[in-house]
Scaffold this active site. Structure first.
Site, PDB file in Angstrom:
ATOM      1  N   GLY A  91     -60.347  -7.748  -7.764  1.00  0.00           N
ATOM      2  CA  GLY A  91     -60.570  -9.019  -7.069  1.00  0.00           C
ATOM      3  C   GLY A  91     -60.595  -8.890  -5.560  1.00  0.00           C
ATOM      4  N   GLY A  93     -63.316  -8.394  -3.969  1.00  0.00           N
ATOM      5  CA  GLY A  93     -64.608  -8.914  -3.486  1.00  0.00           C
ATOM      6  C   GLY A  93     -65.697  -7.862  -3.417  1.00  0.00           C
ATOM      7  CB  SER A  94     -66.783  -5.119  -5.684  1.00  0.00           C
ATOM      8  OG  SER A  94     -66.802  -5.866  -6.864  1.00  0.00           O
ATOM      9  CB  SER A  95     -69.965  -9.672  -5.797  1.00  0.00           C
ATOM     10  OG  SER A  95     -69.317  -9.499  -6.992  1.00  0.00           O
ATOM     11  CB  ALA A  97     -67.767  -5.450  -0.161  1.00  0.00           C
ATOM     12  CG  ASP A 138     -66.332 -13.925  -1.364  1.00  0.00           C
ATOM     13  OD1 ASP A 138     -66.979 -14.779  -0.713  1.00  0.00           O
ATOM     14  OD2 ASP A 138     -66.475 -13.791  -2.592  1.00  0.00           O
TER      15      ASP A 138
END
Ligand code: MEV
Length: 472
Positions: A91, A93-95, A97, A138
């Site tokens: 969680g 925030g890979s999307s 980033a 994010d």
């Protein structure tokens, strides 16, 4: 070839309420996601992301970039490789980033300049296209970094100072953010008065939290975070596991603790003094959580340099006597450190000069046109040995070189004792793509025109070298 990285994030206060227009506080963490991009000649767009299950955010960011920022570019061949310090499970925030880093990388290699705000706006559109919901906090953290006071869609993006003494515990459970956000939206539709009151109360806590953070009043901030958690519990987004970790952290002496993000799983955060940190970490572990050591307030999206900053350069006095050795980083941040460098101008049989366009991952003058070959003299090397090595590394050539002149040049960030060589060579040249994005021959008539039109921008070293050989 270039590499861009963007940080992950942790929501400090205000989740869910931020989707409904209240402010939140988010901090970027030093767990980064890296996108390496290289142009290709085959016209194909390829994405290599071995750590990820899917690449829909990368694909959508690429599509968004070409449709909105580069519709006229036909030659779209590019290969992207993605790796991350953190998994999409925690969680962080890979999307967001990956969207932000992909957009910046594409902008750099296709030479479309974009402000941070433009990158934020495009990445936010990508999120809304894919998820339908989300405040964009994010994406703001991935783009701007640091700690931010934020309002939905970037209506307010205000940087706040300070690293925050956070302890982070991962529940081991993956949360589904869009589902949780939709659940809260549905609740608000059903019980608007009650839920709006909760959002309003969270918004007030965030405003107080901002003041506490500015004052570094960690005890107060901790209390406010714990109050925020009570409202999140009322919204129904906490979980047994989260509650267990939060309670243990508080019992072990944390100033306060709460879930961070959508809830349902992912991570909890606790605010703790240096003295209590170890006890809080142990308590989280005993309660079944996994402690994640992160630094808050991390830098936003950035270009990673490929130059080894620890490489040792030779430092000399004004008469070129060796007086010591300093790292590349030191030499490039202190103009009093004169260090040895070499440059080579290659001419073809028609008298045209070969210049190289520096790759965007260079630590000095990225994207500028420079000498045909150039570099630094490293420990144990002579000027001649350095230019021979650089020619092989940069262009895979070994022509006969002739000494031309020696000069000291001081520019924006550094001062070099530079030896200029010349050579005649028609190639073939095999530019090293980590150092060089392009090489080209220029005639004496053509170069001034290209400089004037702004098509070519020269480094100060190249300007000096070209003047010395009478080309400018
Ligand atoms: C999720 O990490 C945070 C939420 O506030 C959603 C968002 O702001 O996009 C629940």
């Amino acid at each position: 070839m270039i590499t861009v990285s963007a940080p992950g994030k942790l929501m400090l206060m205000g989740e869910h309420a931020v989707v409904f227009g209240e402010p939140c506080i988010v901090t970027a963490v030093d767990q980064r996601l890296y996108v390496t991009a290289q142009k290709t000649d085959d016209g194909k767009i390829t994405v290599n992301a071995p750590q990820a299950k899917e690449t829909k955010f990368v694909d959508a960011s690429i599509a968004k970039f070409f449709s909105l920022k580069a519709p006229d570019i036909d030659d779209r061949g590019v290969s992207l490789s993605i790796r991350s310090d953190f998994t999409s499970q925690v969680g962080f925030g890979s999307s967001s980033a990956v969207s932000v880093a992909t957009l910046m990388a594409l902008g750099l290699i296709f030479e479309i300049s974009m402000t941070q705000r433009e990158i934020f706006d495009l990445a936010y559109q990508v999120t809304l296209d894919i998820q339908g919901v989300g405040s964009g906090f994010d994406i703001a953290a991935a783009t701007f970094g640091g700690t931010l006071f934020f309002k939905k869609g970037g209506e307010v993006i205000e940087p706040l100072p300070n690293e925050i003494p956070l302890v982070v515990g991962y529940t081991g459970v993956k949360a589904d953010t869009p589902t949780l956000v939709r659940m809260v939206i549905a609740k608000q539709k059903k019980y608007p008065e009650k839920i709006d009151r909760i959002f309003e109360a969270i918004g007030k806590l965030v405003l107080q939290g901002k003041e506490a953070l500015l004052a570094k009043d960690w005890e107060k901030l901790g209390k406010l975070m714990s109050f925020d958690q009570e409202y999140l519990r009322d919204l129904g987004v906490s979980s047994e596991k989260l509650e267990a970790l939060i309670l243990s952290a508080k019992e072990a002496g944390a100033w306060g603790a709460k879930l961070s993000g959508a809830g349902g799983g992912d991570c909890m955060i606790a605010l703790a003094s240096d003295e209590k940190r170890k006890a809080v970490e142990d308590a989280i572990t005993v309660a079944g959580g996994q402690v994640m050591r992160v630094t808050t307030h991390a830098t936003g999206v950035r270009l990673e340099t490929t130059d080894n900053q620890k490489e040792l350069f030779i430092v000399v006095d004004k008469d070129d006597n060796i007086i010591g050795y300093k790292t590349r980083y030191e030499c490039h941040h202190d103009k009093t450190l004169i260090h040895r460098g070499v440059g080579l101008l290659i001419f073809d049989k028609d008298g045209r000069v070969l210049l190289q366009k520096r790759s965007f991952s260079k630590d000095t003058n990225p994207g500028f046109w420079a000498d045909s070959v150039g570099g630094h003299v490293v420990t144990g090397e002579s000027y001649e040995e350095a230019i021979q090595r650089e020619m092989k590394e940069e262009l895979r050539i070994a022509p006969l070189v002739v000494f031309h002149s020696k000069f000291i040049l001081s520019c924006l960030r550094e001062t070099e004792m530079n030896v200029l060589f010349t050579a005649v060579c028609d190639g073939p040249f095999h530019p090293d793509s980590t150092e060089i994005s392009q090489v080209a021959f220029f005639s004496k008539n053509e170069l001034p025109r290209k400089l004037l039109s702004g098509e070519v921008q020269l480094t100060e070293f190249a300007q000096e070298a070209l003047k010395r050989v009478g080309f400018l």
